[in-house]
Design a protein around this motif. Structure first.
Motif, PDB file in Angstrom:
ATOM      1  N   PRO A 213     -15.122  -9.876 -31.761  1.00 38.38           N
ATOM      2  CA  PRO A 213     -14.432  -9.199 -30.749  1.00 38.38           C
ATOM      3  C   PRO A 213     -14.173  -9.710 -29.474  1.00 38.38           C
ATOM      4  O   PRO A 213     -15.369 -10.323 -28.819  1.00 38.38           O
ATOM      5  CB  PRO A 213     -15.343  -7.584 -30.755  1.00 38.38           C
ATOM      6  CG  PRO A 213     -15.713  -7.561 -32.153  1.00 38.38           C
ATOM      7  CD  PRO A 213     -16.107  -8.953 -32.476  1.00 38.38           C
ATOM      8  N   THR A 214     -13.241  -9.801 -29.005  1.00 38.76           N
ATOM      9  CA  THR A 214     -13.010 -10.438 -27.693  1.00 38.76           C
ATOM     10  C   THR A 214     -12.152 -10.110 -26.530  1.00 38.76           C
ATOM     11  O   THR A 214     -10.779  -9.524 -27.026  1.00 38.76           O
ATOM     12  CB  THR A 214     -12.514 -11.933 -27.636  1.00 38.76           C
ATOM     13  OG1 THR A 214     -13.186 -12.591 -28.855  1.00 38.76           O
ATOM     14  CG2 THR A 214     -12.464 -12.974 -26.726  1.00 38.76           C
ATOM     15  N   VAL A 215     -12.475  -9.828 -25.439  1.00 37.47           N
ATOM     16  CA  VAL A 215     -11.612  -9.341 -24.202  1.00 37.47           C
ATOM     17  C   VAL A 215     -11.023 -10.646 -23.497  1.00 37.47           C
ATOM     18  O   VAL A 215     -11.715 -11.479 -23.346  1.00 37.47           O
ATOM     19  CB  VAL A 215     -12.289  -8.660 -23.214  1.00 37.47           C
ATOM     20  CG1 VAL A 215     -11.386  -8.541 -21.857  1.00 37.47           C
ATOM     21  CG2 VAL A 215     -12.332  -7.052 -23.768  1.00 37.47           C
ATOM     22  N   VAL A 216      -9.732 -10.923 -23.489  1.00 36.70           N
ATOM     23  CA  VAL A 216      -9.055 -11.968 -22.919  1.00 36.70           C
ATOM     24  C   VAL A 216      -8.290 -11.165 -21.691  1.00 36.70           C
ATOM     25  O   VAL A 216      -7.392 -10.413 -21.908  1.00 36.70           O
ATOM     26  CB  VAL A 216      -7.931 -12.667 -23.647  1.00 36.70           C
ATOM     27  CG1 VAL A 216      -7.472 -13.790 -22.914  1.00 36.70           C
ATOM     28  CG2 VAL A 216      -8.620 -13.031 -25.002  1.00 36.70           C
ATOM     29  N   ASN A 217      -8.721 -11.528 -20.395  1.00 36.05           N
ATOM     30  CA  ASN A 217      -8.119 -10.976 -19.187  1.00 36.05           C
ATOM     31  C   ASN A 217      -8.011 -12.060 -18.256  1.00 36.05           C
ATOM     32  O   ASN A 217      -8.336 -13.112 -18.021  1.00 36.05           O
ATOM     33  CB  ASN A 217      -9.080 -10.026 -18.586  1.00 36.05           C
ATOM     34  CG  ASN A 217      -9.265  -8.696 -18.990  1.00 36.05           C
ATOM     35  OD1 ASN A 217     -10.116  -8.074 -18.831  1.00 36.05           O
ATOM     36  ND2 ASN A 217      -7.838  -8.190 -19.439  1.00 36.05           N
ATOM     37  N   ASN A 218      -6.721 -11.877 -17.173  1.00 35.47           N
ATOM     38  CA  ASN A 218      -6.595 -12.689 -16.453  1.00 35.47           C
ATOM     39  C   ASN A 218      -7.243 -12.705 -15.282  1.00 35.47           C
ATOM     40  O   ASN A 218      -8.259 -12.052 -15.048  1.00 35.47           O
ATOM     41  CB  ASN A 218      -5.044 -12.490 -15.979  1.00 35.47           C
ATOM     42  CG  ASN A 218      -4.489 -13.065 -14.808  1.00 35.47           C
ATOM     43  OD1 ASN A 218      -4.678 -12.504 -13.691  1.00 35.47           O
ATOM     44  ND2 ASN A 218      -4.154 -14.224 -15.016  1.00 35.47           N
ATOM     45  N   VAL A 219      -7.466 -13.960 -14.589  1.00 30.64           N
ATOM     46  CA  VAL A 219      -8.406 -14.214 -13.160  1.00 30.64           C
ATOM     47  C   VAL A 219      -8.004 -13.024 -12.268  1.00 30.64           C
ATOM     48  O   VAL A 219      -9.293 -12.396 -11.967  1.00 30.64           O
ATOM     49  CB  VAL A 219      -8.064 -15.358 -12.500  1.00 30.64           C
ATOM     50  CG1 VAL A 219      -8.657 -15.391 -11.151  1.00 30.64           C
ATOM     51  CG2 VAL A 219      -8.462 -16.795 -13.407  1.00 30.64           C
ATOM     52  N   GLY A 220      -7.136 -12.568 -11.990  1.00 29.85           N
ATOM     53  CA  GLY A 220      -6.733 -11.526 -11.058  1.00 29.85           C
ATOM     54  C   GLY A 220      -7.413 -10.274 -11.731  1.00 29.85           C
ATOM     55  O   GLY A 220      -7.813  -9.280 -10.924  1.00 29.85           O
ATOM     56  N   THR A 221      -7.219  -9.903 -12.856  1.00 29.06           N
ATOM     57  CA  THR A 221      -7.793  -8.745 -13.570  1.00 29.06           C
ATOM     58  C   THR A 221      -9.352  -8.512 -13.297  1.00 29.06           C
ATOM     59  O   THR A 221      -9.683  -7.604 -12.904  1.00 29.06           O
ATOM     60  CB  THR A 221      -7.385  -8.662 -15.041  1.00 29.06           C
ATOM     61  OG1 THR A 221      -6.138  -8.959 -15.104  1.00 29.06           O
ATOM     62  CG2 THR A 221      -7.679  -7.337 -15.640  1.00 29.06           C
ATOM     63  N   ILE A 222     -10.091  -9.711 -13.743  1.00 25.25           N
ATOM     64  CA  ILE A 222     -11.507  -9.503 -13.572  1.00 25.25           C
ATOM     65  C   ILE A 222     -11.983  -9.663 -12.108  1.00 25.25           C
ATOM     66  O   ILE A 222     -12.977  -8.944 -11.732  1.00 25.25           O
ATOM     67  CB  ILE A 222     -11.909 -10.756 -14.412  1.00 25.25           C
ATOM     68  CG1 ILE A 222     -11.733 -10.661 -15.748  1.00 25.25           C
ATOM     69  CG2 ILE A 222     -13.354 -11.064 -14.141  1.00 25.25           C
ATOM     70  CD1 ILE A 222     -12.417  -9.503 -16.814  1.00 25.25           C
ATOM     71  N   ALA A 223     -11.154 -10.268 -11.319  1.00 24.40           N
ATOM     72  CA  ALA A 223     -11.479 -10.305  -9.726  1.00 24.40           C
ATOM     73  C   ALA A 223     -11.490  -8.975  -9.026  1.00 24.40           C
ATOM     74  O   ALA A 223     -11.903  -8.840  -8.080  1.00 24.40           O
ATOM     75  CB  ALA A 223     -10.899 -11.387  -9.244  1.00 24.40           C
ATOM     76  N   SER A 224     -10.597  -8.020  -9.838  1.00 23.64           N
ATOM     77  CA  SER A 224     -10.560  -6.714  -9.259  1.00 23.64           C
ATOM     78  C   SER A 224     -11.460  -5.888  -9.455  1.00 23.64           C
ATOM     79  O   SER A 224     -11.839  -5.063  -8.575  1.00 23.64           O
ATOM     80  CB  SER A 224      -8.938  -6.027  -9.823  1.00 23.64           C
ATOM     81  OG  SER A 224      -7.890  -7.023  -9.525  1.00 23.64           O
ATOM     82  N   VAL A 225     -12.316  -6.292 -10.646  1.00 26.62           N
ATOM     83  CA  VAL A 225     -13.151  -5.032 -10.968  1.00 26.62           C
ATOM     84  C   VAL A 225     -14.636  -4.983  -9.877  1.00 26.62           C
ATOM     85  O   VAL A 225     -14.811  -3.888  -9.573  1.00 26.62           O
ATOM     86  CB  VAL A 225     -13.918  -5.783 -12.459  1.00 26.62           C
ATOM     87  CG1 VAL A 225     -15.406  -5.146 -12.643  1.00 26.62           C
ATOM     88  CG2 VAL A 225     -12.689  -5.931 -13.439  1.00 26.62           C
ATOM     89  N   PRO A 226     -15.107  -6.017  -9.226  1.00 28.39           N
ATOM     90  CA  PRO A 226     -15.951  -5.689  -8.343  1.00 28.39           C
ATOM     91  C   PRO A 226     -15.696  -4.582  -7.153  1.00 28.39           C
ATOM     92  O   PRO A 226     -16.340  -3.679  -6.783  1.00 28.39           O
ATOM     93  CB  PRO A 226     -16.442  -6.954  -7.557  1.00 28.39           C
ATOM     94  CG  PRO A 226     -16.034  -8.185  -8.823  1.00 28.39           C
ATOM     95  CD  PRO A 226     -14.871  -7.345  -9.471  1.00 28.39           C
ATOM     96  N   TYR A 227     -14.235  -4.993  -6.614  1.00 26.50           N
ATOM     97  CA  TYR A 227     -13.588  -3.922  -5.798  1.00 26.50           C
ATOM     98  C   TYR A 227     -13.436  -2.338  -6.235  1.00 26.50           C
ATOM     99  O   TYR A 227     -13.864  -1.446  -5.529  1.00 26.50           O
ATOM    100  CB  TYR A 227     -12.385  -4.419  -5.341  1.00 26.50           C
ATOM    101  CG  TYR A 227     -12.377  -5.758  -4.753  1.00 26.50           C
ATOM    102  CD1 TYR A 227     -12.960  -6.117  -3.325  1.00 26.50           C
ATOM    103  CD2 TYR A 227     -12.033  -7.023  -5.565  1.00 26.50           C
ATOM    104  CE1 TYR A 227     -13.314  -7.415  -2.899  1.00 26.50           C
ATOM    105  CE2 TYR A 227     -12.360  -8.221  -5.022  1.00 26.50           C
ATOM    106  CZ  TYR A 227     -12.741  -8.378  -3.827  1.00 26.50           C
ATOM    107  OH  TYR A 227     -12.987  -9.493  -3.217  1.00 26.50           O
ATOM    108  N   ILE A 228     -13.190  -2.336  -7.423  1.00 28.11           N
ATOM    109  CA  ILE A 228     -13.132  -1.130  -8.175  1.00 28.11           C
ATOM    110  C   ILE A 228     -14.325  -0.375  -8.425  1.00 28.11           C
ATOM    111  O   ILE A 228     -14.508   0.906  -8.008  1.00 28.11           O
ATOM    112  CB  ILE A 228     -12.349  -1.012  -9.451  1.00 28.11           C
ATOM    113  CG1 ILE A 228     -11.012  -1.614  -9.210  1.00 28.11           C
ATOM    114  CG2 ILE A 228     -12.358   0.530 -10.210  1.00 28.11           C
ATOM    115  CD1 ILE A 228     -10.330  -1.810 -10.385  1.00 28.11           C
ATOM    116  N   VAL A 229     -15.254  -0.971  -8.504  1.00 25.71           N
ATOM    117  CA  VAL A 229     -16.840  -0.702  -8.866  1.00 25.71           C
ATOM    118  C   VAL A 229     -17.326  -0.239  -7.370  1.00 25.71           C
ATOM    119  O   VAL A 229     -17.981   0.760  -7.329  1.00 25.71           O
ATOM    120  CB  VAL A 229     -17.801  -1.803  -9.416  1.00 25.71           C
ATOM    121  CG1 VAL A 229     -19.132  -1.313  -9.415  1.00 25.71           C
ATOM    122  CG2 VAL A 229     -17.343  -1.954 -10.952  1.00 25.71           C
ATOM    123  N   LEU A 230     -17.079  -0.811  -6.613  1.00 23.46           N
ATOM    124  CA  LEU A 230     -17.371  -0.373  -5.001  1.00 23.46           C
ATOM    125  C   LEU A 230     -16.747   0.632  -4.267  1.00 23.46           C
ATOM    126  O   LEU A 230     -17.284   1.543  -3.759  1.00 23.46           O
ATOM    127  CB  LEU A 230     -17.365  -1.707  -4.216  1.00 23.46           C
ATOM    128  CG  LEU A 230     -18.550  -2.507  -4.238  1.00 23.46           C
ATOM    129  CD1 LEU A 230     -18.485  -3.868  -3.084  1.00 23.46           C
ATOM    130  CD2 LEU A 230     -20.116  -1.966  -3.991  1.00 23.46           C
TER     131      LEU A 230
END
Ligand code: L3W
Ligand code: SF4
Length: 437
Positions: A213-230
Motif C-alpha cells: 500500500p502506497t500513497v503517491v502525492n504531489n509536492v504541493g499536496t504534501i507541503a500543504s499538510v503542515p499548514y492545515i495541521v496548524l
C-alpha cells in the motif's frame, strides 16, 4: 506595465510561498524560527485516523493535476494488514509550463520534509521517498541537505521526538523522463525498472511500491499538510471555493510583464492573474492559453473570466491540471505551439502502447507538412481522426494529454491552420525540416 488594483492584490494568499522571500529559509534553524516543525509536534499528539479526517475535512485535493481528494486517498491505505506502507512524493515536475514544485523545494524544502513526516505518521508508513526530476540538481541538493538536517535534529530516523514514530526519508533523483511523473511509471523507476506505466486498477493505494500500500502525492499536496495541521480545516477552506478549497500556486509564463508564481485562493480568474502579473506585455493581446500545462486543452481570449478552480476550468472545456498558465498573444501561432508540444510528447512517449507511440509520430509528421506550407485540407481530418484513435485508447494519461492542444487548437483556431494550407501565412518550417517527416 499596469499595477494591479488593490482588490486584486488582496487575492494573493501566501501560504506555501510565504517563506520564499525569507533569506536562508531552506536552512533548518531559520525554518524553525519561522514556525517550522511546530505542525509536526502538534500532529504527533493527534491520532493518525484523526489526522486523515482533518485532511478530509479540509477538502485538500491533489496538486499534481488530477485534483483527487487527498484525505480519501490516505484513507484507502488498509490498516492492520501487516504489510509495509510507503509514502512516495512525486517531485518529477515535468509538465511543460509547470514551475511550482521546484521553487518550493529550493526555497522551502523543510516544508516538504515536515509534510512528509506528518503524512507518513497518518498512513503508518515507516519509509518515504521523494522522487525528484533528474534535471533538478539544485533542488535535489537542497532537499538532501534538508533531510540530513532533519535527521540530525531528531525529526527523522528512530523514535522521532520521543514519540515512538520511526521514519526514513530518501531523496531519489530520476533520469529525466517525463513519463516517470505518471505515478505507476514512477514506482517502477523507483524499484529500479524502466519507467513504464502499470495497469490501474489495482491502484497504488493497495498495490504500489513493492506491491505494498502506497500513497503517491504531489509536492504541493504534501507541503500543504503542515499548514492545515496548524491552521485547521476551516481556515484552509476559507480560501478557494466550496469544491476547490485552499490556496494554489499558479505558475504564469509567456506574454505577461511579470512571469512567476502567484499563490491565490482557487477560483481566481485568468483576468485577475494577468493583472497580478503586471498585465500583457506592450503590444500583445491575449490569444490563447493553457490553464494547467500543455496536457490541458487550450482556451481562447473569450475565456479570460474563467475561474481557475477544478470546476470552473472544466466548465470552460479544459482541465485545471498543474495550474501552469501559459499566456500566448496575437503574435504567437497556435499551430506552431501545438507542433512543439507534440514533438515533446512524441519524444517522451514510452512506446508501450500503439496509439500513443504511433499516433504522436504521425501527428508530428502532419504538423511538419502543414507548417512547411505543404499541408492539405485532408490533413485536418487526419489529425482529428488520429486524436480519436489516441484519446481514450492510450494506456496512460500521456497519450490523452498529447491530443489536448491538437483538438482544442483546431476547435478555436482552425483559421490559423487554413492560413498555412491556403498560402496566406508564410511557412514556418523549411523543406529541409521536412526530411524524415
Ligand atoms: C485508489 C481509486 N486510488 C484514483 C488515485 C490515483 C492517483 C489519483 C488521481 O493523472 C493528472 C492527469 C494529467 N482507488 C482511485 C485512486 N485514484 N482512483 O487518484 O488519479 P487520476 O487517474 O485521476 O490521475 P493521474 O493518472 O494521477 C494526473 C494531469 O495530471 N497533468 C499533470 C501532469 C504533470 C505533472 C507535473 O509535472 N507535476 O503533474 C496535467 O494536466 O493530465 O489528468 O493517485 O492512484 N479508485
Ligand atoms: Fe507509454 Fe504513451 Fe502508452 Fe502512456 S500512452 S503507456 S506514455 S506509449
Amino acid at each position: 506595465m499596469t499595477s494591479p488594483r488593490r482588490e486584486v492584490l488582496e487575492k494573493l494568499t501566501p501560504v506555501l510561498t510565504k517563506r520564499w522571500l525569507s533569506p536562508d529559509a531552506w536552512d533548518i534553524d531559520v525554518y524553525e524560527r519561522l514556525d517550522g516543525y511546530a505542525a509536526l509536534r502538534k500532529a504527533l499528539g493527534v491520532h493518525p485516523d484523526d489526522l486523515i479526517q482533518l485532511i478530509k475535512d479540509s477538502g485538500l485535493r491533489g496538486r499534481g493535476g488530477a485534483g483527487f481528494p487527498t484525505g480519501l486517498k490516505w484513507g484507502f491505505i488498509p490498516q492492520g494488514d501487516g504489510k509495509p506502507h510507503y509514502l512516495v512524493i512525486n517531485a518529477d515536475e515535468g509538465e511543460p509550463g509547470t514551475c511550482k514544485d521546484l521553487p518550493l523545494m529550493t526555497h522551502d524544502p523543510h516544508a516538504l520534509v515536515e509534510g512528509a513526516i506528518i503524512a507518513s505518521y497518518a498512513i503508518r508508513a515507516e519509509r518515504a521517498y521523494i522522487y525528484i526530476r533528474g534535471e533538478a540538481v539544485h533542488a535535489a541538493r537542497r532537499l538532501r541537505n534538508a533531510v540530513d538536517q532533519a535527521y540530525a535534529k531528531g525529526y527523522l530516523g528512530q523514535n522521532i521526538l520521543g514519540s515512538g514514530l520511526n521514519l526514513d526519508l530518501v531523496v531519489h533523483s530520476g533520469a529525466g523522463a517525463y513519463i516517470c511523473g505518471e505515478e505507476t511509471a514512477l514506482l517502477d523507476s523507483l524499484e529500479g525498472f524502466r519507467g513504464q506505466p502499470r495497469l490501474r486498477p489495482p491502484f497504488p493505494a493497495t498495490h504500489g511500491l513493492y506491491a505494498s500500500p502506497t500513497v503517491v502525492n504531489n509536492v504541493g499536496t504534501i507541503a500543504s499538510v503542515p499548514y492545515i495541521v496548524l491552521g485547521g480545516a476551516a481556515w484552509w477552506k476559507s480560501m478557494g471555493t466550496e469544491k476547490s478549497a485552499g490556496p494554489m500556486i499558479y505558475s504564469l509564463s509567456g506574454r505577461i510583464n511579470n512571469p512567476g508564481q502567484y499563490e491565490c485562493g482557487l477560483g481566481i480568474t485568468l483576468r485577475e492573474l494577468i493583472e497580478l502579473a503586471g498585465g500583457m506585455q506592450p503590444g500583445h493581446e491575449l490569444k490563447f492559453w493553457t490553464p494547467g500545462g500543455s496536457s490541458t486543452p487550450l482556451l481562447a481570449a473569450e475565456h479570460i473570466d474563467t475561474p481557475m478552480d477544478f470546476e470552473g476550468v472544466a466548465a470552460a472545456g479544459s482541465i485545471l491540471g498543474t495550474t501552469a498558465t501559459q499566456i500566448f498573444s496575437d503574435q504567437d501561432c497556435p499551430v506552431y505551439a501545438t507542433y512543439r508540444w507534440l514533438e515533446f510528447y512524441h519524444h517522451e512517449s514510452c512506446g508501450k502502447c500503439t496509439p500513443c507511440r504511433e499516433g504522436n509520430y504521425w501527428m508530428v509528421r502532419v504538423f511538419r507538412r502543414i507548417l512547411a506550407g505543404e499541408g492539405t485540407h485532408a490533413d485536418l481530418d487526419t489529425l482529428l481522426d488520429t486524436c480519436d484513435n489516441v484519446l481514450g485508447r492510450s494506456f496512460c494519461g500521456l497519450g490523452d494529454g498529447a491530443t489536448s492542444s491538437v483538438t482544442s487548437s483546431l476547435k478555436y483556431f482552425k483559421q490559423d491552420y487554413l492560413d498555412y494550407i491556403e498560402g496566406r501565412k508564410a511557412p514556418r518550417l523549411s523543406a529541409k525540416q521536412l526530411v524524415g517527416a
